[in-house]
Write a protein that holds these residues in place. Structure first.
Motif, PDB file in Angstrom:
ATOM      1  N   TRP A   1       0.825  -1.211   0.000  1.00 37.14           N
ATOM      2  CA  TRP A   1       0.000   0.000   0.000  1.00 37.14           C
ATOM      3  C   TRP A   1       0.858   1.260   0.000  1.00 37.14           C
ATOM      4  O   TRP A   1       0.513   2.251  -0.647  1.00 37.14           O
ATOM      5  N   LEU A   2       1.973   1.218   0.721  1.00 42.05           N
ATOM      6  CA  LEU A   2       2.888   2.363   0.742  1.00 42.05           C
ATOM      7  C   LEU A   2       3.491   2.590  -0.643  1.00 42.05           C
ATOM      8  O   LEU A   2       3.506   3.716  -1.140  1.00 42.05           O
ATOM      9  N   ARG A   3       3.979   1.518  -1.271  1.00 43.04           N
ATOM     10  CA  ARG A   3       4.571   1.643  -2.617  1.00 43.04           C
ATOM     11  C   ARG A   3       3.553   2.119  -3.645  1.00 43.04           C
ATOM     12  O   ARG A   3       3.873   2.893  -4.532  1.00 43.04           O
ATOM     13  N   GLU A   4       2.303   1.639  -3.524  1.00 43.75           N
ATOM     14  CA  GLU A   4       1.244   2.006  -4.471  1.00 43.75           C
ATOM     15  C   GLU A   4       0.670   3.393  -4.196  1.00 43.75           C
ATOM     16  O   GLU A   4      -0.099   3.912  -4.987  1.00 43.75           O
ATOM     17  N   GLY A   5       1.014   3.984  -3.061  1.00 43.02           N
ATOM     18  CA  GLY A   5       0.503   5.311  -2.717  1.00 43.02           C
ATOM     19  C   GLY A   5      -0.871   5.289  -2.064  1.00 43.02           C
ATOM     20  O   GLY A   5      -1.458   6.335  -1.836  1.00 43.02           O
ATOM     21  N   LYS A   6      -1.394   4.117  -1.765  1.00 42.60           N
ATOM     22  CA  LYS A   6      -2.702   4.030  -1.104  1.00 42.60           C
ATOM     23  C   LYS A   6      -2.612   4.539   0.329  1.00 42.60           C
ATOM     24  O   LYS A   6      -3.548   5.134   0.839  1.00 42.60           O
ATOM     25  N   LEU A   7      -1.488   4.262   0.967  1.00 42.62           N
ATOM     26  CA  LEU A   7      -1.212   4.708   2.331  1.00 42.62           C
ATOM     27  C   LEU A   7       0.006   5.620   2.258  1.00 42.62           C
ATOM     28  O   LEU A   7       1.025   5.247   1.684  1.00 42.62           O
ATOM     29  N   LYS A   8      -0.124   6.806   2.824  1.00 45.40           N
ATOM     30  CA  LYS A   8       0.981   7.762   2.792  1.00 45.40           C
ATOM     31  C   LYS A   8       2.017   7.383   3.845  1.00 45.40           C
ATOM     32  O   LYS A   8       1.669   7.023   4.962  1.00 45.40           O
ATOM     33  N   GLY A   9       3.285   7.434   3.459  1.00 38.34           N
ATOM     34  CA  GLY A   9       4.348   7.100   4.382  1.00 38.34           C
ATOM     35  C   GLY A   9       5.625   7.842   4.045  1.00 38.34           C
ATOM     36  O   GLY A   9       5.711   8.547   3.045  1.00 38.34           O
ATOM     37  N   ILE A  10       6.608   7.674   4.909  1.00 41.12           N
ATOM     38  CA  ILE A  10       7.914   8.303   4.739  1.00 41.12           C
ATOM     39  C   ILE A  10       8.925   7.185   4.557  1.00 41.12           C
ATOM     40  O   ILE A  10       8.980   6.258   5.365  1.00 41.12           O
ATOM     41  N   LYS A  11       9.717   7.263   3.498  1.00 39.74           N
ATOM     42  CA  LYS A  11      10.723   6.238   3.253  1.00 39.74           C
ATOM     43  C   LYS A  11      12.104   6.837   3.467  1.00 39.74           C
ATOM     44  O   LYS A  11      12.468   7.838   2.874  1.00 39.74           O
ATOM     45  N   THR A  12      12.859   6.189   4.341  1.00 43.69           N
ATOM     46  CA  THR A  12      14.230   6.581   4.603  1.00 43.69           C
ATOM     47  C   THR A  12      15.094   5.377   4.286  1.00 43.69           C
ATOM     48  O   THR A  12      15.060   4.382   4.997  1.00 43.69           O
ATOM     49  N   GLY A  13      15.824   5.456   3.190  1.00 47.81           N
ATOM     50  CA  GLY A  13      16.587   4.294   2.752  1.00 47.81           C
ATOM     51  C   GLY A  13      15.630   3.190   2.364  1.00 47.81           C
ATOM     52  O   GLY A  13      14.775   3.369   1.515  1.00 47.81           O
ATOM     53  N   LYS A  14      15.745   2.048   3.039  1.00 51.27           N
ATOM     54  CA  LYS A  14      14.842   0.928   2.770  1.00 51.27           C
ATOM     55  C   LYS A  14      13.692   0.850   3.765  1.00 51.27           C
ATOM     56  O   LYS A  14      12.829  -0.010   3.648  1.00 51.27           O
ATOM     57  N   LEU A  15      13.693   1.728   4.761  1.00 47.16           N
ATOM     58  CA  LEU A  15      12.700   1.658   5.832  1.00 47.16           C
ATOM     59  C   LEU A  15      11.526   2.591   5.591  1.00 47.16           C
ATOM     60  O   LEU A  15      11.698   3.737   5.200  1.00 47.16           O
ATOM     61  N   TRP A  16      10.332   2.083   5.836  1.00 46.88           N
ATOM     62  CA  TRP A  16       9.116   2.891   5.762  1.00 46.88           C
ATOM     63  C   TRP A  16       8.668   3.243   7.175  1.00 46.88           C
ATOM     64  O   TRP A  16       8.786   2.436   8.099  1.00 46.88           O
ATOM     65  N   ARG A  17       8.113   4.447   7.322  1.00 48.89           N
ATOM     66  CA  ARG A  17       7.466   4.867   8.560  1.00 48.89           C
ATOM     67  C   ARG A  17       6.169   5.566   8.180  1.00 48.89           C
ATOM     68  O   ARG A  17       6.083   6.242   7.153  1.00 48.89           O
ATOM     69  N   ILE A  18       5.169   5.404   9.033  1.00 47.16           N
ATOM     70  CA  ILE A  18       3.854   5.976   8.775  1.00 47.16           C
ATOM     71  C   ILE A  18       3.501   6.902   9.925  1.00 47.16           C
ATOM     72  O   ILE A  18       3.570   6.506  11.103  1.00 47.16           O
ATOM     73  N   ARG A  19       3.156   8.141   9.588  1.00 46.81           N
ATOM     74  CA  ARG A  19       2.735   9.085  10.626  1.00 46.81           C
ATOM     75  C   ARG A  19       1.358   8.679  11.127  1.00 46.81           C
ATOM     76  O   ARG A  19       0.521   8.208  10.359  1.00 46.81           O
TER      77      ARG A  19
END
Length: 112
Positions: A43-61
């Motif tokens: 969902w993060l990659r597809e843009g369905k869920l907004k997130g922050i990517k730092t390097g290979k790690l995703w974080r979601i506010r």
């Protein structure tokens, strides 16, 4: 839960204002939504869920998760209900591996 302080630059004097922003891992979000972490990353990659990517790690506010879940609805406002076909209900029962006895009871309820 992870808390991260983000610095923001405000005004001409470059005053730094600290804001605490709660960031969740895909695993934490997956636990809340009862889905797999892979689904969250998809969902993060597809843009369905907004997130922050730092390097290979995703974080979601936290606020982005709330937006995704539609918690910005007005109090008392509900999601529209949906009618399911008998075939869809049968597929749910099969997918959830419901016992044959329970499935027969559901069938009886569907065919009064």
């Amino acid at each position: 839960m992870t808390a991260v302080d983000e610095a923001a630059i405000v005004g001409d004097d470059k005053e730094v204002v600290q804001m605490a922003e709660r960031l969740l891992t895909p695993e934490e979000v997956a636990d809340r939504l009862i889905v797999s972490p892979k689904t969250i990353r998809d969902w993060l990659r597809e843009g369905k869920l907004k997130g922050i990517k730092t390097g290979k790690l995703w974080r979601i506010r936290e606020c982005d998760l709330e937006t995704f879940l539609g918690e910005e609805r007005k109090p008392g406002e509900t999601l529209p209900s949906r009618d399911y076909t008998r075939q869809e209900i049968r597929e749910f029962l099969e997918a959830d591996r419901i016992s044959p006895e329970v499935a027969r009871n559901v069938e009886r309820l569907l065919n009064p």
